[in-house]
Design a protein around this motif. Structure first.
Motif, mmCIF file in Angstrom:
data_model
loop_
_atom_site.group_PDB
_atom_site.id
_atom_site.type_symbol
_atom_site.label_atom_id
_atom_site.label_comp_id
_atom_site.label_asym_id
_atom_site.label_seq_id
_atom_site.Cartn_x
_atom_site.Cartn_y
_atom_site.Cartn_z
ATOM 1 N N GLU B 156 49.967 -19.616 -61.569
ATOM 2 C CA GLU B 156 49.287 -19.922 -62.833
ATOM 3 C C GLU B 156 49.474 -21.387 -63.231
ATOM 4 O O GLU B 156 48.660 -21.968 -63.930
ATOM 5 N N LYS B 157 50.586 -22.006 -62.761
ATOM 6 C CA LYS B 157 50.888 -23.398 -63.128
ATOM 7 C C LYS B 157 50.329 -24.385 -62.100
ATOM 8 O O LYS B 157 50.349 -25.596 -62.302
ATOM 9 N N PHE B 158 49.860 -23.842 -60.997
ATOM 10 C CA PHE B 158 49.453 -24.660 -59.856
ATOM 11 C C PHE B 158 48.384 -25.681 -60.246
ATOM 12 O O PHE B 158 48.489 -26.870 -59.948
ATOM 13 N N GLY B 159 47.364 -25.200 -60.951
ATOM 14 C CA GLY B 159 46.257 -26.066 -61.328
ATOM 15 C C GLY B 159 46.671 -27.160 -62.294
ATOM 16 O O GLY B 159 46.267 -28.318 -62.166
ATOM 17 N N GLU B 160 47.510 -26.781 -63.273
ATOM 18 C CA GLU B 160 47.946 -27.769 -64.267
ATOM 19 C C GLU B 160 48.688 -28.918 -63.597
ATOM 20 O O GLU B 160 48.546 -30.077 -63.975
ATOM 21 N N GLU B 194 52.758 -33.245 -57.270
ATOM 22 C CA GLU B 194 51.474 -33.064 -57.963
ATOM 23 C C GLU B 194 50.338 -33.792 -57.245
ATOM 24 O O GLU B 194 49.200 -33.344 -57.259
ATOM 25 N N ASP B 195 50.657 -34.904 -56.586
ATOM 26 C CA ASP B 195 49.631 -35.601 -55.813
ATOM 27 C C ASP B 195 49.169 -34.750 -54.636
ATOM 28 O O ASP B 195 47.987 -34.693 -54.303
ATOM 29 N N ILE B 196 50.152 -34.078 -54.026
ATOM 30 C CA ILE B 196 49.818 -33.240 -52.875
ATOM 31 C C ILE B 196 48.960 -32.062 -53.318
ATOM 32 O O ILE B 196 47.950 -31.740 -52.694
ATOM 33 N N ILE B 197 49.338 -31.457 -54.449
ATOM 34 C CA ILE B 197 48.569 -30.305 -54.941
ATOM 35 C C ILE B 197 47.151 -30.740 -55.312
ATOM 36 O O ILE B 197 46.162 -30.077 -54.967
ATOM 37 N N ALA B 198 47.048 -31.888 -55.965
ATOM 38 C CA ALA B 198 45.719 -32.381 -56.327
ATOM 39 C C ALA B 198 44.899 -32.652 -55.074
ATOM 40 O O ALA B 198 43.712 -32.320 -54.995
ATOM 41 N N GLY B 199 45.545 -33.247 -54.080
ATOM 42 C CA GLY B 199 44.859 -33.531 -52.825
ATOM 43 C C GLY B 199 44.405 -32.263 -52.140
ATOM 44 O O GLY B 199 43.312 -32.201 -51.575
ATOM 45 N N LEU B 200 45.240 -31.234 -52.228
ATOM 46 C CA LEU B 200 44.884 -29.956 -51.623
ATOM 47 C C LEU B 200 43.643 -29.369 -52.307
ATOM 48 O O LEU B 200 42.714 -28.910 -51.646
ATOM 49 N N CYS B 201 43.627 -29.423 -53.640
ATOM 50 C CA CYS B 201 42.471 -28.907 -54.376
ATOM 51 C C CYS B 201 41.206 -29.640 -53.957
ATOM 52 O O CYS B 201 40.165 -29.036 -53.702
ATOM 53 N N GLN B 202 41.292 -30.965 -53.871
ATOM 54 C CA GLN B 202 40.132 -31.751 -53.454
ATOM 55 C C GLN B 202 39.690 -31.358 -52.050
ATOM 56 O O GLN B 202 38.505 -31.195 -51.781
ATOM 57 N N GLY B 203 40.678 -31.217 -51.182
ATOM 58 C CA GLY B 203 40.369 -30.862 -49.809
ATOM 59 C C GLY B 203 39.681 -29.510 -49.710
ATOM 60 O O GLY B 203 38.720 -29.338 -48.967
ATOM 61 N N LEU B 204 40.154 -28.559 -50.501
ATOM 62 C CA LEU B 204 39.568 -27.219 -50.448
ATOM 63 C C LEU B 204 38.142 -27.226 -50.989
ATOM 64 O O LEU B 204 37.256 -26.559 -50.447
ATOM 65 N N ALA B 205 37.909 -28.002 -52.053
ATOM 66 C CA ALA B 205 36.557 -28.102 -52.595
ATOM 67 C C ALA B 205 35.635 -28.718 -51.547
ATOM 68 O O ALA B 205 34.509 -28.247 -51.329
ATOM 69 N N ARG B 206 36.136 -29.737 -50.870
ATOM 70 C CA ARG B 206 35.352 -30.402 -49.822
ATOM 71 C C ARG B 206 35.053 -29.410 -48.701
ATOM 72 O O ARG B 206 33.918 -29.304 -48.225
ATOM 73 N N ASN B 207 36.062 -28.683 -48.298
ATOM 74 C CA ASN B 207 35.911 -27.706 -47.231
ATOM 75 C C ASN B 207 34.872 -26.648 -47.606
ATOM 76 O O ASN B 207 34.022 -26.268 -46.811
#
Lengths: 357, 326
Positions: B156-160, B194-207
């Motif tokens: 639940e905190k992942f996105g924040e 948090e940079d890694i998590i943000a990068g992961l979110c971006q990567g998944l959206a791209r994927n």
């Protein structure tokens, strides 16, 4: 000691029995492979190279089931022209079977009348006349099977008692399988057509229509494509397909490729192997005829069909006709295909309704 | 007190990881909804879920009468035959139906669930095109779940956490296995979490856009649904990647269940096939056998309630599934 040759070949949907009659009317014993089922697919995939096309793996699975039942001679066609891996099917399959310790005689036929004739003649030791008669019977049966397939596709969405068409159809195939002589064939044909005419239908003229395009083996073998024609038919959709074996045979003689190329110039300038061009041509034709959807079926890793898929998507974007591309291999689950099909049926029906108003 | 019974319709969406219940009334108002994990036991989940619906009804408004039940999601046939569904619908049609109720002008629907992700293209509220993820489930809920667990952050905190990042790290995310190795690598060379998590979110959206959304006309308004749409990091990533506003409507996680409830309501069955809430106390069992009637060798699955077979499916020819079981 020379063993009596017992012939088998890859299973190919309902067409398989037409090849059986070819050999049997020449007095050669035939053992048919089991119909393509999950077990055959699994066994074939096990001994095949991982990245080879799907039909190759299914073929091998078919051979194995026939070999278990006593077959010792395999006939396989290969493509002389074109640029797709079908060319290497036969030699690679032969090698794989030998390497897995199967003692079989693997006979490779080029897709040419002359080569087939000479090899069959040498193998059967029969006269030209006998071979011609057998070939005639084989072709006639093939055309008849395609005819009843077409009939079934028309009747399925219209039948009053659900499932009746499929029942009559599978009975018909069983009857045809028993045919050995030309004389019997005439009689059986008549019986089958009579059965078909007995199916009660609702008279509906304006049903949603879907055209199936794609790789010929996948389109024509219900064991491989999870009986897609049947499933669509039961949902009240009239299914059309053009890419049948007789269509493929006709391409050898009637300058079909040349005519097709002229019609698809806007999208593709040359051949990409297999039936790539044909898929584009058929889709354009279905659009023109006012169909309500097009489905492309292809085996995973099929080079020609993968190449034309973006073009088909483009036609779909330009014209708005619903389009679905399904690719099959041993890892694909029927449930996944069913979900996509169900959703697609809804899209097709919506499209059909929207055209009315 | 109101003596007349209140007509309601129940929608159940059973996915790979979660089960969703939505109860609506005649005006399509949501009376009750629930989003729960199945824990890999769909039958148990349905029993518990129904019990909760029943408890809620008894404590809130005993006049409620269930007039129809619909199921959707990958377990729709199993659950549909157990509860006695009037409508069994694929999740694409169900989601589209639900979305157009809340966002009638929606043109694109992005839905990412536990193990699948899909895109639905709508025109005037009608599905004209769709795609489901194929061969790969990188970027779906299950993967995000695993990563959150690995990093010790509640999902639940992942996105924040992602939103705190000022400088997202590039993560290779074509494949979830490689994405994980890349994340570990980036952690080890000292990138901030948090940079890694943000990068992961971006990567998944791209994927997602490169895989599922490939070749589709993604036009606004864009609606984002499914369990992953709860993740504000993913919302942000899609907004960045598409350069468009992302709408996350009410009931975003239970939209499929809501959609199928709407479908039942529109069908308005005379007599519902619903077996009643009693089934949550009954013994439900499923097993399978291989039919040997023909070379197809279909795997036939049968559902039993109290030892009595209620449905069979999985056969090609209809020999088993067309039998009457009542």
């Amino acid at each position: 000691m020379e063993r009596e040759p017992i012939v088998t070949f890859a299973n190919w949907g309902n067409y398989t029995i037409a090849f059986k009659v070819l050999f049997e009317s020449l007095g050669i014993r035939v053992v048919l492979p089991e119909k393509t089922n999950p077990q055959a697919i699994l066994e074939g995939a096990k001994i095949s190279p991982e990245m080879f096309c799907f039909p190759f793996k299914v073929n091998l699975g078919n051979y194995l089931s026939a070999i278990r039942n006593g077959a010792n001679t395999i006939f396989m066609v290969t493509a002389t022209g074109g640029s797709c891996r079908l060319r290497y099917y036969a030699v690679t399959q032969d090698k794989i079977l030998k390497e897995s310790g199967e003692k079989v005689n693997f006979i490779i036929l080029d897709q040419g009348v002359r080569d087939i004739f000479l090899k069959v003649k040498k193998f059967s030791q029969k006269s030209i006349w006998q071979i011609l008669r057998a070939a005639k019977l084989c072709l006639e049966m093939l055309f008849f099977i395609e005819k009843i397939e077409k009939k079934a596709a028309f009747l399925r969405p219209r039948e009053i008692k659900k499932g009746k068409t499929d029942l009559v159809f599978s009975e018909a195939i069983k009857k045809l399988e028993k045919v050995k002589k030309e004389k019997d064939f005439k009689k059986v044909q008549k019986e089958i057509l009579e059965e078909f005419s007995k199916i009660e239908i609702q008279k509906i003229s304006n049903l949603p229509k879907v055209g199936i395009v794609g790789e010929i083996y996948t389109v024509c073998d219900p064991g491989v494509n999870f009986e897609i024609e049947k499933k669509l038919g039961r949902e009240g959709i009239e299914v059309h397909k053009e890419i049948t074996l007789s269509y493929h045979l006709s391409k050898k003689f009637l300058f079909v490729d040349w005519r097709i190329q002229r019609k698809i110039k806007k999208y593709l300038g040359s051949t990409v192997g297999g039936h790539g061009r044909d898929a584009i041509y058929e889709m354009l034709k279905y659009v023109k005829k006012g169909f309500d959807g097009v489905i492309q079926l292809l085996p995973a890793f099929c080079m020609p069909e993968t190449t034309v898929r973006p073009i088909l998507e483009k036609i779909h974007q330009e014209t708005g006709i619903p389009f679905l591309s399904l690719s099959f291999d041993e890892e694909v689950a029927e449930a996944g295909i069913d979900t996509r099909l169900e959703a697609f049926v809804d899209v097709v029906k919506n499209y059909h309704e929207s055209k009315k108003s | 007190m109101n003596q007349k019974s209140l007509k309601t319709y129940l929608g159940i969406d059973i996915g790979s990881l979660t089960i969703k219940f939505v109860l609506i009334d005649e005006k399509a108002e949501v009376l009750y909804w629930k989003y729960e994990r199945t824990g890999g036991r769909p039958v148990e989940a349905i029993k518990n879920g129904l019990k909760k619906v029943k408890d809620w009804i008894e404590s809130h408004n005993p006049q409620i009468e269930i007039c129809g039940v619909g199921t959707t999601g990958s377990g729709r046939y199993l659950i549909g035959s157990i509860v006695g569904a009037d409508v069994i619908k694929n999740e694409i049609t169900a989601h589209a139906k639900g979305v157009t109720h809340f966002v009638p002008e929606a043109k694109t629907v992005i839905e990412i669930g536990g193990q699948d992700s899909k895109i639905i293209i709508l025109e005037n509220g009608v599905v004209v095109d769709f795609a489901l993820n194929y061969l790969c489930s990188a970027g779906t809920g299950a993967f995000l779940d695993a990563q959150a667990f690995r990093l010790g952050i509640p999902i639940e905190k992942f996105g924040e956490m992602a939103l705190k990042s000022k400088n997202p790290t590039q993560i290779a995310s074509r494949c979830s296995v490689f994405a994980e190795s890349d994340m570990i690598h980036k952690q080890q060379i000292g990138h901030k979490i948090e940079d890694i998590i943000a990068g992961l979110c971006q990567g998944l959206a791209r994927n997602y856009l490169a895989g599922v959304g490939k070749g589709k006309k993604i036009l606004p308004p864009i609606v984002f649904l499914g369990g992953v749409s709860e993740n504000v990091g993913m919302r942000w990533a899609f907004r960045e990647a598409l350069g468009q506003e992302i709408i996350v409507p009410k009931y975003n996680t239970v939209m499929g269940a809501f959609g199928v409830a709407l479908l039942v309501k529109e069908m308005a069955p005379q007599n519902t096939k619903f077996r009643g809430f009693e089934i949550s106390d009954k013994e439900i069992e499923c097993d399978s056998f291989q039919c040997s009637g023909c070379p197809n060798k279909c795997e036939v699955i049968q559902a039993k309630i109290e030892g009595k077979i209620v449905a069979r499916w999985g056969d090609r020819c209809g020999k088993w599934s067309n039998l009457r079981y009542d």
